[in-house]
Design an enzyme around this catalytic site. Sequence first.
Site, short mmCIF file in Angstrom:
data_model
loop_
_atom_site.label_atom_id
_atom_site.label_comp_id
_atom_site.label_asym_id
_atom_site.label_seq_id
_atom_site.Cartn_x
_atom_site.Cartn_y
_atom_site.Cartn_z
N PRO A 1 -88.51 -0.65 22.49
CA PRO A 1 -87.65 -0.38 23.07
C PRO A 1 -87.59 -1.10 24.05
O PRO A 1 -85.82 -1.57 24.87
CB PRO A 1 -87.36 1.11 23.72
N GLN B 1 -87.46 -7.26 22.19
CA GLN B 1 -86.14 -8.24 22.27
C GLN B 1 -84.50 -7.17 21.06
O GLN B 1 -83.54 -7.08 21.36
CB GLN B 1 -85.78 -9.52 22.33
N ILE B 2 -85.58 -6.69 20.19
CA ILE B 2 -83.79 -5.81 19.32
C ILE B 2 -83.79 -4.93 20.21
O ILE B 2 -82.47 -4.53 20.08
CB ILE B 2 -84.90 -5.82 17.55
N GLY B 3 -84.52 -3.97 20.56
CA GLY B 3 -84.61 -2.80 21.07
C GLY B 3 -83.00 -2.90 21.91
O GLY B 3 -82.13 -2.85 21.64
N ARG C 1 -97.34 -11.66 14.61
CA ARG C 1 -98.67 -12.34 14.24
C ARG C 1 -98.78 -13.83 14.90
O ARG C 1 -98.43 -13.96 16.43
CB ARG C 1 -98.23 -13.55 13.61
N ARG D 1 -103.24 -13.65 7.67
CA ARG D 1 -102.24 -12.26 6.83
C ARG D 1 -103.08 -11.04 6.94
O ARG D 1 -102.15 -10.10 7.08
CB ARG D 1 -101.95 -13.21 5.64
N ASN E 1 -100.39 -3.52 11.51
CA ASN E 1 -99.20 -2.40 11.08
C ASN E 1 -99.36 -1.88 9.78
O ASN E 1 -98.75 -0.60 10.84
CB ASN E 1 -98.08 -3.63 10.18
N GLN F 1 -97.39 6.51 12.43
CA GLN F 1 -95.99 7.35 12.79
C GLN F 1 -95.60 7.74 11.63
O GLN F 1 -94.79 8.53 11.72
CB GLN F 1 -95.47 5.65 13.28
N ASP G 1 -80.31 -10.35 6.43
CA ASP G 1 -80.21 -10.94 4.98
C ASP G 1 -79.06 -10.88 4.60
O ASP G 1 -79.28 -12.06 4.15
CB ASP G 1 -81.42 -10.80 3.89
N HIS H 1 -87.77 -8.64 2.74
CA HIS H 1 -87.42 -9.78 3.49
C HIS H 1 -88.70 -10.51 3.57
O HIS H 1 -89.21 -10.19 4.15
CB HIS H 1 -87.42 -8.35 4.90
P1 NAX Z 1 -90.69 -7.60 21.10
O1 NAX Z 1 -92.07 -8.14 20.54
O2 NAX Z 1 -89.35 -8.08 21.71
O3 NAX Z 1 -90.94 -6.25 20.72
C1 NAX Z 1 -91.39 -5.24 20.31
C2 NAX Z 1 -91.54 -4.29 21.05
O4 NAX Z 1 -92.45 -3.12 20.80
C3 NAX Z 1 -92.63 -4.25 22.68
O5 NAX Z 1 -91.69 -3.71 23.61
C4 NAX Z 1 -94.31 -4.32 22.28
O6 NAX Z 1 -94.50 -3.05 22.97
C5 NAX Z 1 -93.24 -3.09 21.08
N1 NAX Z 1 -94.63 -2.11 20.18
C6 NAX Z 1 -95.32 -2.23 19.22
N2 NAX Z 1 -96.09 -1.94 18.69
C7 NAX Z 1 -95.64 -0.41 19.30
C8 NAX Z 1 -96.13 0.50 18.52
N3 NAX Z 1 -96.82 0.40 17.86
N4 NAX Z 1 -95.16 1.65 19.46
C9 NAX Z 1 -93.99 1.10 19.85
N5 NAX Z 1 -93.26 -0.04 20.33
C10 NAX Z 1 -94.57 -0.64 20.17
O7 NAX Z 1 -90.00 -7.93 18.81
P2 NAX Z 1 -88.83 -7.50 18.56
O8 NAX Z 1 -87.20 -9.33 18.30
O9 NAX Z 1 -87.88 -6.94 19.02
O10 NAX Z 1 -88.93 -7.62 16.90
C11 NAX Z 1 -89.12 -6.81 16.19
C12 NAX Z 1 -89.57 -6.27 14.85
O11 NAX Z 1 -88.57 -6.54 14.17
C13 NAX Z 1 -90.57 -7.41 14.40
O12 NAX Z 1 -92.10 -7.40 14.21
C14 NAX Z 1 -90.23 -8.54 13.97
O13 NAX Z 1 -90.66 -9.66 12.46
C15 NAX Z 1 -89.06 -7.31 13.27
N6 NAX Z 1 -87.73 -8.41 12.63
C16 NAX Z 1 -87.04 -7.84 11.75
C17 NAX Z 1 -86.73 -8.55 10.57
C18 NAX Z 1 -85.41 -7.99 9.50
O14 NAX Z 1 -84.74 -8.00 9.59
N7 NAX Z 1 -86.30 -6.78 9.11
C19 NAX Z 1 -85.91 -9.96 11.47
C20 NAX Z 1 -85.85 -9.81 12.76
C21 NAX Z 1 -87.36 -9.64 13.64
O15 NAX Z 1 -88.21 -10.78 12.92
#
Ligand code: NAX
Length: 328
Positions: A12, A15-17, A94, A100, A107, A114, A161, A189
Site C-alpha cells: 500500500p 505507487q500502485i497502492g 528486479r 530472472r 517472488n 501469502q 493490457d 502479462h
Molecule cells: P512500488 O515499488 O512503488 O511499490 C511496491 C510496494 O510493495 C512497496 O511499498 C513495497 O514495500 C511493497 N512490498 C514489497 N514486497 C512486499 C511484501 N512481501 N508484502 C507487502 N508489501 C510488499 O511498485 P508499484 O509501481 O506499486 O508496482 C507494484 C507491482 O505491480 C510491481 O511488481 C509491478 O511490476 C507490478 N505491475 C503490474 C502490472 C500488471 O499489469 N499486472 C502493471 C503495473 C506494474 O508494473
Amino acid sequence: MKTPVRVTVTGPAGQIGYSTLFRIASGAMLGPDQPVELRLLERTNSTSQSALKGVMMELEDCAFPLLHGLMSTTDQKEAFRDTDYALLIGARPRGPGMERADLLEANAQIFNTQGRALDEVAKRSVKVIVVGNPCNTNAWIAMKSAPSLSPKCFSAMLRLDQNRARAQVAKKTGAPVSHIHQVAVWGNHSPTMFPDLSAATVDGRKATDILDAAWIRDEFIPTVAKRGSEIIKARGASSAASAGAAAIDHMRDWALGSAGEWVTMGVPSDGSYGIPEGLVFGFPCVCRNGDYDIVQGLGFDDEAKARIAKTLAELESERDAVKAFLKL
Ligand code: NAX
C-alpha cells in the site's frame, strides 16, 4: 447500507497502492452502497512504514463515508484474516544485476507464504487479484499454496493490457472506448501476450473489416505489448494510475458483473483452448453473479495459434522454474 466487507491490499505504500486505495475507499470498486474495511500489509522497513503512515493519514482526511475501518500490519495472517477481497500488489522488483531466476525465486517466496496465509485465514469466498509481477506465475504460486481454497479464488491482472488494447483501437478508429467490444488479450502479462481483435467490434462492425491487417500486426500488437516500457521511458516510472484503474475495473466486474462485456482476466485454465489445466492464463471472460466464465467457441488462424503457443511456452517455463522454490 450493506454489511462492511474486508479488503486487503499489499504494497500500500507503493505507487500502485497510492492510485488504488482511495478509489476502493470511495466506492469505485464495490459500489456506492458497500462499506469497506481496509487492511494494509506492508514490509517492515522504515521507509515503507513511514510512507504508509502518510497514506493512511490522507485516507482519514478524505472522510470517505464508505470507509468503515482502516488498519495496517506487517503480519500476513492478520492482514488476510476473514478477508473478502485481496489485492496483491506488493512484489519484489528486479534490482540491478538480478537474474530472472533470482526474481522468480524472491517472488515465489512472497506469494508462497501469502498463499498459505490466505489458505489458513481468508474467507472461503475470497477474490484475489495478483498485480505484482510476474503476475500470472505469482498468482499460480499463491493458488497452489492455498489447496483448501477454490482455484477460482485466484486471478492475475491482464486488464491493463486489455484496456490498453481497447484504447489503441479507439484512437485509431475515432470511436469511443465504450463502442469497442470483444477485445481479448491471451496469455502472460509480458511482451509475449497476444492482444487479439479477431472477434472485436467497433460501433457494431467487425474490427477486422475496418482495420488493416498490417496495422494490427505491425503496430497494434507491438504497441500494446510494449506499452509498459514506453511509459517507463516517458515518465521515468512505471505505470501506476492506469494499473490502479485496471485493478479496480477487474475487481468491480468480478464482484458486480461485467454486463455481458468481455473482460480479460488471468485465471487458472479449465483446459479451454488446450491450455493446460491450472496454468494462470489471460482469457476473455464474462462475469456474472460474483463468478466468471471463460468465453468459449473462438477460433484461431495459424498466426494466432503461433502467438498463443509462444506465450503459453513462456508461462510453462516460468512455472517450471519456480516449482523448485515452493513449499507446498
Ligand atoms: P512500488 O515499488 O512503488 O511499490 C511496491 C510496494 O510493495 C512497496 O511499498 C513495497 O514495500 C511493497 N512490498 C514489497 N514486497 C512486499 C511484501 N512481501 N508484502 C507487502 N508489501 C510488499 O511498485 P508499484 O509501481 O506499486 O508496482 C507494484 C507491482 O505491480 C510491481 O511488481 C509491478 O511490476 C507490478 N505491475 C503490474 C502490472 C500488471 O499489469 N499486472 C502493471 C503495473 C506494474 O508494473
